[in-house]
Design a protein around this motif. Sequence first.
Motif, PDB file in Angstrom:
ATOM      1  N   MET A   1       0.661  -1.268  -0.026  1.00 32.52           N
ATOM      2  CA  MET A   1      -0.091   0.050   0.076  1.00 32.52           C
ATOM      3  C   MET A   1       0.842   1.170  -0.045  1.00 32.52           C
ATOM      4  O   MET A   1       0.650   2.271  -0.575  1.00 32.52           O
ATOM      5  CB  MET A   1      -0.974   0.142   1.250  1.00 32.52           C
ATOM      6  N   LEU A   2       1.846   1.197   0.856  1.00 33.95           N
ATOM      7  CA  LEU A   2       2.903   2.342   0.913  1.00 33.95           C
ATOM      8  C   LEU A   2       3.582   2.513  -0.398  1.00 33.95           C
ATOM      9  O   LEU A   2       3.800   3.641  -0.929  1.00 33.95           O
ATOM     10  CB  LEU A   2       3.709   2.496   1.849  1.00 33.95           C
ATOM     11  N   VAL A   3       4.012   1.415  -0.791  1.00 37.65           N
ATOM     12  CA  VAL A   3       5.156   1.560  -2.258  1.00 37.65           C
ATOM     13  C   VAL A   3       4.121   1.967  -3.342  1.00 37.65           C
ATOM     14  O   VAL A   3       4.501   2.662  -4.025  1.00 37.65           O
ATOM     15  CB  VAL A   3       5.324  -0.030  -2.331  1.00 37.65           C
ATOM     16  N   ALA A   4       2.760   1.567  -3.386  1.00 35.74           N
ATOM     17  CA  ALA A   4       1.873   2.000  -4.346  1.00 35.74           C
ATOM     18  C   ALA A   4       1.822   3.636  -4.323  1.00 35.74           C
ATOM     19  O   ALA A   4       1.681   4.251  -5.319  1.00 35.74           O
ATOM     20  CB  ALA A   4       0.491   1.379  -4.262  1.00 35.74           C
ATOM     21  N   ARG A   5       1.874   4.218  -2.979  1.00 41.43           N
ATOM     22  CA  ARG A   5       1.636   5.521  -2.969  1.00 41.43           C
ATOM     23  C   ARG A   5       2.909   6.373  -3.608  1.00 41.43           C
ATOM     24  O   ARG A   5       2.695   7.128  -4.187  1.00 41.43           O
ATOM     25  CB  ARG A   5       1.450   5.987  -1.560  1.00 41.43           C
ATOM     26  N   ALA A   6       4.178   5.547  -3.350  1.00 41.58           N
ATOM     27  CA  ALA A   6       5.108   6.306  -3.768  1.00 41.58           C
ATOM     28  C   ALA A   6       5.284   6.168  -5.403  1.00 41.58           C
ATOM     29  O   ALA A   6       6.013   7.120  -5.950  1.00 41.58           O
ATOM     30  CB  ALA A   6       6.461   5.211  -3.373  1.00 41.58           C
ATOM     31  N   HIS A   7       4.509   5.351  -6.034  1.00 42.86           N
ATOM     32  CA  HIS A   7       4.494   5.172  -7.421  1.00 42.86           C
ATOM     33  C   HIS A   7       3.244   5.949  -8.069  1.00 42.86           C
ATOM     34  O   HIS A   7       2.973   6.115  -9.124  1.00 42.86           O
ATOM     35  CB  HIS A   7       4.190   3.656  -7.817  1.00 42.86           C
ATOM     36  N   GLY A   8       2.462   6.740  -7.180  1.00 44.74           N
ATOM     37  CA  GLY A   8       1.466   7.612  -7.415  1.00 44.74           C
ATOM     38  C   GLY A   8       0.381   7.056  -7.575  1.00 44.74           C
ATOM     39  O   GLY A   8      -0.861   7.850  -8.199  1.00 44.74           O
ATOM     40  N   TYR A   9      -0.133   5.850  -6.943  1.00 42.14           N
ATOM     41  CA  TYR A   9      -1.345   5.310  -7.142  1.00 42.14           C
ATOM     42  C   TYR A   9      -1.893   5.107  -5.489  1.00 42.14           C
ATOM     43  O   TYR A   9      -1.256   5.668  -4.704  1.00 42.14           O
ATOM     44  CB  TYR A   9      -1.440   3.699  -7.471  1.00 42.14           C
ATOM     45  N   GLU A  10      -3.178   4.638  -5.550  1.00 41.40           N
ATOM     46  CA  GLU A  10      -3.817   4.794  -4.377  1.00 41.40           C
ATOM     47  C   GLU A  10      -4.346   3.194  -4.163  1.00 41.40           C
ATOM     48  O   GLU A  10      -4.553   2.608  -5.342  1.00 41.40           O
ATOM     49  CB  GLU A  10      -4.951   5.637  -4.020  1.00 41.40           C
ATOM     50  N   VAL A  11      -4.631   2.924  -2.878  1.00 42.99           N
ATOM     51  CA  VAL A  11      -4.835   1.224  -2.647  1.00 42.99           C
ATOM     52  C   VAL A  11      -6.096   1.341  -1.536  1.00 42.99           C
ATOM     53  O   VAL A  11      -6.325   2.380  -0.508  1.00 42.99           O
ATOM     54  CB  VAL A  11      -3.950   0.518  -2.133  1.00 42.99           C
ATOM     55  N   ASN A  12      -6.863   0.391  -1.838  1.00 48.36           N
ATOM     56  CA  ASN A  12      -8.119   0.069  -0.684  1.00 48.36           C
ATOM     57  C   ASN A  12      -7.926  -1.205  -0.193  1.00 48.36           C
ATOM     58  O   ASN A  12      -8.051  -2.200  -1.042  1.00 48.36           O
ATOM     59  CB  ASN A  12      -9.448   0.708  -1.309  1.00 48.36           C
ATOM     60  N   PRO A  13      -7.621  -1.301   0.935  1.00 42.79           N
ATOM     61  CA  PRO A  13      -7.554  -2.992   1.538  1.00 42.79           C
ATOM     62  C   PRO A  13      -9.094  -3.551   1.769  1.00 42.79           C
ATOM     63  O   PRO A  13      -9.844  -2.672   2.331  1.00 42.79           O
ATOM     64  CB  PRO A  13      -6.600  -2.750   2.859  1.00 42.79           C
ATOM     65  N   ILE A  14      -9.252  -4.625   1.279  1.00 45.62           N
ATOM     66  CA  ILE A  14     -10.564  -5.162   1.290  1.00 45.62           C
ATOM     67  C   ILE A  14     -10.444  -6.243   1.823  1.00 45.62           C
ATOM     68  O   ILE A  14      -9.761  -7.443   1.679  1.00 45.62           O
ATOM     69  CB  ILE A  14     -11.146  -5.378  -0.164  1.00 45.62           C
ATOM     70  N   GLY A  15     -11.524  -6.580   3.100  1.00 44.91           N
ATOM     71  CA  GLY A  15     -11.750  -7.766   3.711  1.00 44.91           C
ATOM     72  C   GLY A  15     -13.125  -8.369   3.515  1.00 44.91           C
ATOM     73  O   GLY A  15     -13.172  -9.514   4.021  1.00 44.91           O
ATOM     74  N   GLY A  16     -13.796  -7.726   2.855  1.00 42.98           N
ATOM     75  CA  GLY A  16     -15.374  -8.442   2.690  1.00 42.98           C
ATOM     76  C   GLY A  16     -15.113  -9.217   1.301  1.00 42.98           C
ATOM     77  O   GLY A  16     -15.549  -8.521   0.238  1.00 42.98           O
ATOM     78  N   PHE A  17     -14.983 -10.378   1.533  1.00 41.30           N
ATOM     79  CA  PHE A  17     -15.121 -11.336   0.144  1.00 41.30           C
ATOM     80  C   PHE A  17     -15.213 -12.590   0.625  1.00 41.30           C
ATOM     81  O   PHE A  17     -15.404 -13.066   1.754  1.00 41.30           O
ATOM     82  CB  PHE A  17     -13.488 -11.131  -0.430  1.00 41.30           C
TER      83      PHE A  17
ATOM     84  N   ARG B   1      -3.964 -25.042   0.546  1.00 41.99           N
ATOM     85  CA  ARG B   1      -2.642 -24.504   0.648  1.00 41.99           C
ATOM     86  C   ARG B   1      -2.689 -22.923   0.680  1.00 41.99           C
ATOM     87  O   ARG B   1      -1.950 -22.473   1.404  1.00 41.99           O
ATOM     88  CB  ARG B   1      -1.805 -25.041  -0.675  1.00 41.99           C
ATOM     89  N   TYR B   2      -3.733 -22.412  -0.261  1.00 41.25           N
ATOM     90  CA  TYR B   2      -3.457 -20.904  -0.148  1.00 41.25           C
ATOM     91  C   TYR B   2      -4.527 -20.000   0.614  1.00 41.25           C
ATOM     92  O   TYR B   2      -5.736 -20.179  -0.072  1.00 41.25           O
ATOM     93  CB  TYR B   2      -3.397 -20.517  -1.662  1.00 41.25           C
ATOM     94  N   ILE B   3      -4.229 -19.476   1.684  1.00 40.80           N
ATOM     95  CA  ILE B   3      -5.135 -18.960   2.444  1.00 40.80           C
ATOM     96  C   ILE B   3      -5.416 -17.361   2.090  1.00 40.80           C
ATOM     97  O   ILE B   3      -4.383 -16.803   2.149  1.00 40.80           O
ATOM     98  CB  ILE B   3      -4.796 -19.063   3.977  1.00 40.80           C
ATOM     99  N   PRO B   4      -6.471 -16.960   1.866  1.00 46.02           N
ATOM    100  CA  PRO B   4      -6.885 -15.498   1.477  1.00 46.02           C
ATOM    101  C   PRO B   4      -6.597 -14.708   2.831  1.00 46.02           C
ATOM    102  O   PRO B   4      -7.129 -15.088   3.775  1.00 46.02           O
ATOM    103  CB  PRO B   4      -8.329 -15.527   1.184  1.00 46.02           C
ATOM    104  N   VAL B   5      -5.789 -13.488   2.199  1.00 46.58           N
ATOM    105  CA  VAL B   5      -5.555 -12.733   3.514  1.00 46.58           C
ATOM    106  C   VAL B   5      -6.442 -11.270   3.445  1.00 46.58           C
ATOM    107  O   VAL B   5      -6.819 -11.027   4.128  1.00 46.58           O
ATOM    108  CB  VAL B   5      -3.999 -12.278   3.508  1.00 46.58           C
ATOM    109  N   MET B   6      -6.189 -10.773   2.032  1.00 48.64           N
ATOM    110  CA  MET B   6      -6.937  -9.698   1.826  1.00 48.64           C
ATOM    111  C   MET B   6      -6.744  -9.491   0.291  1.00 48.64           C
ATOM    112  O   MET B   6      -5.961 -10.005  -0.350  1.00 48.64           O
ATOM    113  CB  MET B   6      -6.284  -8.400   2.641  1.00 48.64           C
ATOM    114  N   ILE B   7      -7.707  -8.349  -0.014  1.00 42.41           N
ATOM    115  CA  ILE B   7      -7.521  -7.920  -1.513  1.00 42.41           C
ATOM    116  C   ILE B   7      -7.140  -6.511  -1.402  1.00 42.41           C
ATOM    117  O   ILE B   7      -7.719  -5.763  -0.647  1.00 42.41           O
ATOM    118  CB  ILE B   7      -8.938  -8.095  -2.087  1.00 42.41           C
TER     119      ILE B   7
END
Length: 218
Positions: free
Chosen positions: A156-172, A187-193
């Motif tokens: 999320m922080l790296v994305a801002r350094a690249h000029g983008y914005e991010v929204n973390p999503i837990g509702g899925f 094997r693969y456990i969802p963490v967030m989107i």
Amino acid sequence: MKEGKNMSKNKINNDFSDIMFGRKSVRVYDETYKISQEEMLEMIQEATTAPSSVNMQPWRFVVVESSKQKEKLKKLIRFNTVQNDTSSAMVLVFGDMLCYEYGEDIYNQAVEEGKIPAEVRDQQLAAIIPHYKNFTKEQMNDVVKIDSSLAAMQFMLVARAHGYEVNPIGGFEADQLAEAFDLEKERYIPVMILSIGKAKEAGYPSARLSAEKITEFK
């Protein structure tokens, strides 16, 4: 500040205060803007400098960017469809319950890069791999989710350094996400989107409890 040779060529903001304290959860993006796969990989590479337990790096990423795949995802994200419709991509973050299978690759790379001697690699792997294999499912689930969340926050922080914005999503639909994108469910456990793109509208400011209210000194 001059950036080192390993810094991303696509980074446009190196102001830590702005990156950190200017972050808001943006939910509406410029739907015409697409992030290149090259830059997405750069951001993921930078995000994975995050720490992880014994450097097992359990984070795994699926970048959903095509219209067809976004349509598939749309059915699984409940009240977060605006982000899906307008973002450049939806980054699915998973934790790998068998992350230790990459242990030799990780520690061999460290030796090749001169970061540790071969003896240390051998000692570490001899202790780490059996230990991880003996974890209960619940213990491993906790480890991979905590570690993958560190990488997600860093993304999320790296994305801002690249000029983008991010929204973390837990509702899925967590029980369906892995299989929907051809991953082994056990094997693969969802963490967030993480939705990512060029902001079309500003995120809302939010209040934070004071440090004094949430901290105890003993």
